[in-house]
Design a protein around this motif. Sequence first.
Motif, PDB file in Angstrom:
ATOM      1  N   LEU A 170       0.800  -1.088  -0.108  1.00 28.40           N
ATOM      2  CA  LEU A 170      -0.307   0.032  -0.192  1.00 28.40           C
ATOM      3  C   LEU A 170       1.003   0.481   0.300  1.00 28.40           C
ATOM      4  CD1 LEU A 170      -3.314  -0.968   2.835  1.00 28.40           C
ATOM      5  CD2 LEU A 170      -3.040  -1.239  -0.091  1.00 28.40           C
ATOM      6  N   GLY A 171       2.088   1.174   0.415  1.00 26.39           N
ATOM      7  CA  GLY A 171       3.242   2.638   0.289  1.00 26.39           C
ATOM      8  C   GLY A 171       2.797   3.033   1.512  1.00 26.39           C
ATOM      9  N   ILE A 172       2.617   2.500   2.233  1.00 23.70           N
ATOM     10  CA  ILE A 172       2.672   2.811   3.590  1.00 23.70           C
ATOM     11  C   ILE A 172       3.679   2.504   4.696  1.00 23.70           C
ATOM     12  CG2 ILE A 172       0.219   3.619   3.279  1.00 23.70           C
ATOM     13  CD1 ILE A 172      -0.423   1.800   5.148  1.00 23.70           C
ATOM     14  N   SER A 173       3.891   3.155   6.130  1.00 22.59           N
ATOM     15  CA  SER A 173       4.769   2.323   6.720  1.00 22.59           C
ATOM     16  C   SER A 173       3.800   1.094   7.732  1.00 22.59           C
ATOM     17  CB  SER A 173       4.960   3.496   8.169  1.00 22.59           C
ATOM     18  OG  SER A 173       4.404   4.137   8.546  1.00 22.59           O
ATOM     19  N   GLU A 174       4.749   0.326   8.578  1.00 17.35           N
ATOM     20  CA  GLU A 174       4.343  -0.236   9.309  1.00 17.35           C
ATOM     21  C   GLU A 174       3.437   0.018  10.576  1.00 17.35           C
ATOM     22  OE1 GLU A 174       6.196  -4.053   9.931  1.00 17.35           O
ATOM     23  OE2 GLU A 174       8.291  -3.710   9.222  1.00 17.35           O
ATOM     24  N   ARG A 175       3.648   1.000  11.775  1.00 20.51           N
ATOM     25  CA  ARG A 175       3.614   1.754  12.031  1.00 20.51           C
ATOM     26  C   ARG A 175       1.694   2.330  11.883  1.00 20.51           C
ATOM     27  NH1 ARG A 175       6.771   6.909  15.043  1.00 20.51           N
ATOM     28  NH2 ARG A 175       7.484   4.997  15.481  1.00 20.51           N
ATOM     29  N   THR A 176       1.885   3.176  10.052  1.00 23.66           N
ATOM     30  CA  THR A 176       0.362   3.544   9.931  1.00 23.66           C
ATOM     31  C   THR A 176      -0.225   2.212   9.516  1.00 23.66           C
ATOM     32  OG1 THR A 176       2.055   4.963   8.506  1.00 23.66           O
ATOM     33  CG2 THR A 176      -0.751   3.782   8.195  1.00 23.66           C
ATOM     34  N   VAL A 177       0.259   1.202   9.146  1.00 23.93           N
ATOM     35  CA  VAL A 177      -0.693  -0.061   9.468  1.00 23.93           C
ATOM     36  C   VAL A 177      -0.925  -0.530  10.633  1.00 23.93           C
ATOM     37  CG1 VAL A 177      -0.405  -2.537   8.433  1.00 23.93           C
ATOM     38  CG2 VAL A 177       0.815  -0.876   7.437  1.00 23.93           C
ATOM     39  N   LYS A 178       0.029  -1.185  11.210  1.00 18.62           N
ATOM     40  CA  LYS A 178      -0.789  -0.817  12.941  1.00 18.62           C
ATOM     41  C   LYS A 178      -2.265  -0.583  13.872  1.00 18.62           C
ATOM     42  CE  LYS A 178       4.075  -3.872  14.270  1.00 18.62           C
ATOM     43  NZ  LYS A 178       5.011  -3.182  15.224  1.00 18.62           N
ATOM     44  N   ALA A 179      -1.448   0.700  13.453  1.00 19.46           N
ATOM     45  CA  ALA A 179      -2.491   1.945  13.907  1.00 19.46           C
ATOM     46  C   ALA A 179      -3.475   1.279  13.319  1.00 19.46           C
ATOM     47  CB  ALA A 179      -2.037   3.708  12.965  1.00 19.46           C
ATOM     48  N   HIS A 180      -4.011   1.181  11.896  1.00 15.08           N
ATOM     49  CA  HIS A 180      -4.928   0.693  10.994  1.00 15.08           C
ATOM     50  C   HIS A 180      -5.762  -0.566  11.476  1.00 15.08           C
ATOM     51  CE1 HIS A 180      -5.172   4.581   8.214  1.00 15.08           C
ATOM     52  NE2 HIS A 180      -4.386   4.106   7.705  1.00 15.08           N
ATOM     53  N   LEU A 181      -4.928  -1.543  11.052  1.00 15.36           N
ATOM     54  CA  LEU A 181      -5.507  -2.551  12.379  1.00 15.36           C
ATOM     55  C   LEU A 181      -6.584  -2.215  13.465  1.00 15.36           C
ATOM     56  CD1 LEU A 181      -3.553  -5.269  11.315  1.00 15.36           C
ATOM     57  CD2 LEU A 181      -4.765  -5.059  10.506  1.00 15.36           C
ATOM     58  N   THR A 182      -4.828  -1.910  14.669  1.00 13.06           N
ATOM     59  CA  THR A 182      -6.175  -1.168  16.077  1.00 13.06           C
ATOM     60  C   THR A 182      -7.357  -0.934  15.568  1.00 13.06           C
ATOM     61  OG1 THR A 182      -3.687  -0.653  16.849  1.00 13.06           O
ATOM     62  CG2 THR A 182      -5.975  -0.379  18.236  1.00 13.06           C
ATOM     63  N   SER A 183      -7.375   0.146  14.901  1.00  7.31           N
ATOM     64  CA  SER A 183      -8.672   0.772  14.591  1.00  7.31           C
ATOM     65  C   SER A 183      -9.782  -0.289  14.600  1.00  7.31           C
ATOM     66  CB  SER A 183      -8.488   2.302  14.035  1.00  7.31           C
ATOM     67  OG  SER A 183      -9.757   2.968  13.425  1.00  7.31           O
ATOM     68  N   THR A 184      -9.713  -1.076  12.933  1.00  3.25           N
ATOM     69  CA  THR A 184     -10.375  -2.683  12.538  1.00  3.25           C
ATOM     70  C   THR A 184     -11.095  -3.203  13.681  1.00  3.25           C
ATOM     71  OG1 THR A 184      -9.274  -1.718  10.257  1.00  3.25           O
ATOM     72  CG2 THR A 184     -10.649  -3.340  10.371  1.00  3.25           C
ATOM     73  N   PHE A 185      -9.898  -3.818  14.551  1.00  8.41           N
ATOM     74  CA  PHE A 185      -9.896  -4.678  15.483  1.00  8.41           C
ATOM     75  C   PHE A 185     -11.030  -3.923  16.045  1.00  8.41           C
ATOM     76  CE2 PHE A 185      -5.776  -7.488  14.987  1.00  8.41           C
ATOM     77  CZ  PHE A 185      -6.209  -7.566  13.910  1.00  8.41           C
ATOM     78  N   GLN A 186     -10.786  -2.778  16.370  1.00  4.62           N
ATOM     79  CA  GLN A 186     -12.168  -2.177  17.562  1.00  4.62           C
ATOM     80  C   GLN A 186     -13.459  -2.035  16.927  1.00  4.62           C
ATOM     81  OE1 GLN A 186     -10.364   0.823  18.543  1.00  4.62           O
ATOM     82  NE2 GLN A 186      -9.673   0.041  20.337  1.00  4.62           N
ATOM     83  N   ARG A 187     -12.830  -1.989  15.764  1.00  8.38           N
ATOM     84  CA  ARG A 187     -14.814  -1.485  15.493  1.00  8.38           C
ATOM     85  C   ARG A 187     -15.461  -2.719  14.452  1.00  8.38           C
ATOM     86  NH1 ARG A 187     -15.512   3.564  11.727  1.00  8.38           N
ATOM     87  NH2 ARG A 187     -12.942   4.534  12.209  1.00  8.38           N
ATOM     88  N   ILE A 188     -14.507  -4.118  14.516  1.00 12.79           N
ATOM     89  CA  ILE A 188     -15.481  -4.951  14.268  1.00 12.79           C
ATOM     90  C   ILE A 188     -15.457  -6.640  15.137  1.00 12.79           C
ATOM     91  CG2 ILE A 188     -14.357  -4.563  11.966  1.00 12.79           C
ATOM     92  CD1 ILE A 188     -12.836  -6.906  11.915  1.00 12.79           C
ATOM     93  N   GLY A 189     -15.094  -5.525  16.444  1.00 14.84           N
ATOM     94  CA  GLY A 189     -15.155  -6.263  17.611  1.00 14.84           C
ATOM     95  C   GLY A 189     -14.125  -8.216  17.460  1.00 14.84           C
ATOM     96  N   VAL A 190     -12.859  -7.432  17.459  1.00 12.71           N
ATOM     97  CA  VAL A 190     -12.415  -8.727  16.957  1.00 12.71           C
ATOM     98  C   VAL A 190     -11.213  -8.927  17.935  1.00 12.71           C
ATOM     99  CG1 VAL A 190     -13.219  -9.919  14.485  1.00 12.71           C
ATOM    100  CG2 VAL A 190     -11.414  -8.352  14.806  1.00 12.71           C
ATOM    101  N   ALA A 191     -10.568  -9.782  18.765  1.00 11.51           N
ATOM    102  CA  ALA A 191      -8.639  -9.132  18.965  1.00 11.51           C
ATOM    103  C   ALA A 191      -7.982  -9.744  18.765  1.00 11.51           C
ATOM    104  CB  ALA A 191      -8.853 -10.273  20.255  1.00 11.51           C
ATOM    105  N   ASP A 192      -7.804 -10.326  17.315  1.00 19.25           N
ATOM    106  CA  ASP A 192      -6.394 -11.129  16.368  1.00 19.25           C
ATOM    107  C   ASP A 192      -6.793 -10.802  14.891  1.00 19.25           C
ATOM    108  OD1 ASP A 192      -7.771 -13.431  16.237  1.00 19.25           O
ATOM    109  OD2 ASP A 192      -7.056 -13.836  18.254  1.00 19.25           O
ATOM    110  N   ARG A 193      -5.484 -11.376  14.681  1.00 19.41           N
ATOM    111  CA  ARG A 193      -5.525 -11.231  13.348  1.00 19.41           C
ATOM    112  C   ARG A 193      -6.489 -12.790  12.404  1.00 19.41           C
ATOM    113  NH1 ARG A 193      -1.047  -8.564  11.480  1.00 19.41           N
ATOM    114  NH2 ARG A 193      -1.362  -8.911   9.490  1.00 19.41           N
TER     115      ARG A 193
END
Length: 208
Positions: A170-193
Amino acid sequence: MITVVLVDDHAMVRRGLQQLLDGAEDIEVVGTARDGREAVEVVRQVGPHVVLMDLQMPEVDGVQATRRIVAESDDVQVVVLTSYSDSERIVAALDAGAVGYLLKDAEPEDLLAGVRAAARGESPLHPRAARQLLTARSERRRPVDLTQREAEVLALVARGLANKQIARRLGISERTVKAHLTSTFQRIGVADRTQAALWAQRHGLGGP
């Protein structure tokens, strides 16, 4: 006589379950398997009434094996027997064709009753699994508003990509990926990948 195939990657679990089931007058274990791939072959050979299927196994997991078994034979009833009671795994297993979902902390009598119920064409569900299933279906009716980037990241997680690969794609940093995943996990109500990948697949993200 109800014939059963046991599928679990732990030998002690298989041995204990076989002793329990063979101790019932109306149930006979006719085969065992250590993983999903072996399960498909054993079921193909012996044609049991019921398959007790673990979920978390190496290579071919229980969901994949269930899907293959059900596709080959409508007569075989697959009942999941696992330690996991989260809604994502329950829904994934039932969507794959399992007729029941039991937990390994169930009483022996409940497990035997579940096997008999599946052989009669019923759907045995552990009470905790049933509650999770109702919750999951309620949540499925509520739309989850993901951003385009969150949806893209989640789709790549569903395809098995690591954070570094996603960042490169996606042409972004790993830190940004982690931030998106943290937000997404909270939105969809899951705890892991794993749960996130299952959620994405159920909602049409990530492809096959």
